[in-house]
Design a protein around this motif. Structure first.
Motif, mmCIF file in Angstrom:
data_model
loop_
_atom_site.group_PDB
_atom_site.id
_atom_site.type_symbol
_atom_site.label_atom_id
_atom_site.label_comp_id
_atom_site.label_asym_id
_atom_site.label_seq_id
_atom_site.Cartn_x
_atom_site.Cartn_y
_atom_site.Cartn_z
ATOM 1 N N GLU A 1 0.812 -1.219 0.000
ATOM 2 C CA GLU A 1 0.000 0.000 0.000
ATOM 3 C C GLU A 1 0.846 1.269 0.000
ATOM 4 O OE1 GLU A 1 -3.700 0.565 0.200
ATOM 5 O OE2 GLU A 1 -3.338 -1.290 -0.882
ATOM 6 N N THR A 2 2.041 1.215 0.566
ATOM 7 C CA THR A 2 2.914 2.383 0.603
ATOM 8 C C THR A 2 4.340 1.959 0.243
ATOM 9 O OG1 THR A 2 3.376 2.097 2.968
ATOM 10 C CG2 THR A 2 1.536 3.543 2.374
ATOM 11 N N VAL A 3 5.136 2.932 -0.127
ATOM 12 C CA VAL A 3 6.542 2.710 -0.460
ATOM 13 C C VAL A 3 7.370 3.762 0.269
ATOM 14 C CG1 VAL A 3 6.033 1.730 -2.731
ATOM 15 C CG2 VAL A 3 6.373 4.196 -2.495
ATOM 16 N N PRO A 4 8.676 3.552 0.408
ATOM 17 C CA PRO A 4 9.515 4.573 1.044
ATOM 18 C C PRO A 4 9.485 5.880 0.263
ATOM 19 C CG PRO A 4 10.675 2.479 0.916
ATOM 20 C CD PRO A 4 9.431 2.323 0.086
ATOM 21 N N LYS A 5 9.487 6.989 0.970
ATOM 22 C CA LYS A 5 9.503 8.298 0.321
ATOM 23 C C LYS A 5 10.857 8.534 -0.340
ATOM 24 C CE LYS A 5 6.253 10.314 3.641
ATOM 25 N NZ LYS A 5 6.012 11.404 4.615
ATOM 26 N N SER B 1 -7.170 19.963 -1.266
ATOM 27 C CA SER B 1 -8.314 19.141 -1.628
ATOM 28 C C SER B 1 -8.424 17.972 -0.649
ATOM 29 C CB SER B 1 -8.175 18.607 -3.063
ATOM 30 O OG SER B 1 -7.032 17.803 -3.194
ATOM 31 N N MET B 2 -9.566 17.308 -0.640
ATOM 32 C CA MET B 2 -9.781 16.199 0.280
ATOM 33 C C MET B 2 -9.146 14.943 -0.311
ATOM 34 S SD MET B 2 -10.823 15.570 3.247
ATOM 35 C CE MET B 2 -11.767 17.053 3.623
ATOM 36 N N ASN B 3 -7.840 14.857 -0.138
ATOM 37 C CA ASN B 3 -7.099 13.731 -0.673
ATOM 38 C C ASN B 3 -5.918 13.441 0.244
ATOM 39 O OD1 ASN B 3 -6.446 11.650 -2.453
ATOM 40 N ND2 ASN B 3 -6.755 12.945 -4.261
ATOM 41 N N TYR B 4 -5.336 12.261 0.110
ATOM 42 C CA TYR B 4 -4.181 11.905 0.928
ATOM 43 C C TYR B 4 -2.897 12.313 0.206
ATOM 44 C CZ TYR B 4 -5.031 7.771 -2.054
ATOM 45 O OH TYR B 4 -5.304 6.923 -3.099
ATOM 46 N N ASN B 5 -1.792 12.242 0.940
ATOM 47 C CA ASN B 5 -0.512 12.608 0.357
ATOM 48 C C ASN B 5 -0.075 11.581 -0.677
ATOM 49 O OD1 ASN B 5 1.180 14.868 0.531
ATOM 50 N ND2 ASN B 5 1.411 14.619 2.734
ATOM 51 N N HIS B 6 0.731 12.034 -1.618
ATOM 52 C CA HIS B 6 1.153 11.184 -2.734
ATOM 53 C C HIS B 6 2.551 10.615 -2.563
ATOM 54 C CE1 HIS B 6 3.265 14.905 -3.638
ATOM 55 N NE2 HIS B 6 4.028 14.238 -4.480
ATOM 56 N N ASP B 7 3.356 11.191 -1.658
ATOM 57 C CA ASP B 7 4.794 10.944 -1.692
ATOM 58 C C ASP B 7 5.217 9.540 -1.263
ATOM 59 O OD1 ASP B 7 4.110 11.400 0.934
ATOM 60 O OD2 ASP B 7 5.672 12.883 1.312
ATOM 61 N N ASN B 8 4.320 8.779 -0.648
ATOM 62 C CA ASN B 8 4.658 7.397 -0.278
ATOM 63 C C ASN B 8 3.757 6.379 -0.969
ATOM 64 O OD1 ASN B 8 2.295 7.913 1.101
ATOM 65 N ND2 ASN B 8 2.944 6.899 3.001
#
Length: 304
Positions: free
Chosen positions: A4-8, A98-105
């Protein structure tokens, strides 16, 4: 879930300007000035969030009746930042709008999809919806992402040395993220503008209905100020309702739904570039894109 996530990404970002957007109010007019002069006002997140702050401040200031968007430097805007030391694509923000989550991970295509939805599509929609009249003051290059900044404004006044271009088909994309082309031009003109990717002069886009007025470069500032002063004398609510009515008419003609659909196409192209080219922007950087544009312009002049 491990996928679901990756290192930044630890990117080395160097901002050349502490104030990438200047803000000034005089006689009821707010002047928002793009100020990444060294890089022709290419759009990184630093500049776009600063521009959003400026629009927000001007909207909330009761002393401001009109907003002018202009630029310092050689060009109005060379488009998205795809290769300067200040390119901050990999950096998330805690002040998202906006109502969204961060993209960087986020992994894969999700990363660009989320980030561009915030800083390109939704920002432009926010600025288009500003209830006060806005004027874009355009000189020299208004390229790709630069078009988006001009198009969100209600009126566009350009100098006679201005040119307009969206050359991103060569990168695999069906135009920029804020896909207003068939609404700023007619459909057949939009196809030519995109498929050939050539520079259009201020006079040509005036004839096509994309802008309102062309003036000599030395008279650009005074021409915009004259219109801004006339608008500043109009009643605020009447202007807000007029903007809302016109924007609603465009949306009823399918503008918003078209943008939502084409945004998906745009990110299919990003994903395809990653698979085929190994890079989500097809291996282009700022220098390569500029060289390509100059070569196309030179070739066109030779043909003429």
């Amino acid at each position: 879930m491990t996928n679901e996530t990756v290192p930044k990404v630890d990117a080395d970002i160097v901002y050349e300007e502490e104030r990438p957007v200047l803000y000034d109010v005089k006689d009821g007019i707010a002047y928002l000035t793009l100020n990444r002069v060294k890089y022709h006002n290419s759009q990184n997140s630093q500049m776009l969030y600063a521009l959003d702050d400026a629009f927000y401040n001007a909207t909330g200031d009761d002393d401001v009746k009109v907003i002018v968007l202009r630029a310092n430097g050689k060009h109005f805007s060379a488009g998205h930042d795809i290769g300067t030391p200040g390119r901050d694509f990999h950096q998330g923000r805690e002040d998202r709008r906006s109502m969204n989550y961060n993209h960087d991970n986020k992994p894969g295509a999700e990363k660009a999809y989320v980030r561009e939805q915030e800083v390109y599509l939704e920002f432009c929609r926010r600025w288009r919806a500003v209830p006060k009249p806005t004027i874009a003051q355009v000189h020299k290059g208004c390229i790709a992402g630069g078009l988006m900044l001009a198009w969100v404004c209600d009126l566009i006044v350009a100098s006679d040395d201005a040119f307009f271009q969206d050359p991103v088909v060569q990168m695999g994309f069906p135009g920029v993220e804020y896909f207003a082309h068939p609404y700023e031009l007619n459909v057949r003109q939009a196809k030519e503008f995109l498929l050939l990717g050539e520079r259009w002069s201020a006079e040509r886009v005036l004839a096509a209905g994309m802008i309102n007025k062309v003036v000599p470069r030395e008279g650009l500032e005074s021409a915009v100020q004259s219109w801004a002063e006339k608008l500043a004398a109009q009643p605020r609510l009447a202007m807000a309702l007029t903007k809302q009515a016109c924007n609603q008419a465009e949306d009823m003609m399918g503008k918003r739904n078209t943008m939502d659909a084409v945004y998906g196409y745009h990110h299919f192209a990003h994903a395809n570039n990653s698979l085929v080219k190994g890079d989500y922007i097809a291996g282009f950087d700022g220098k390569k894109m500029a060289q390509s544009n100059k070569q196309k312009s030179s070739d066109k002049k030779k043909e003429g």
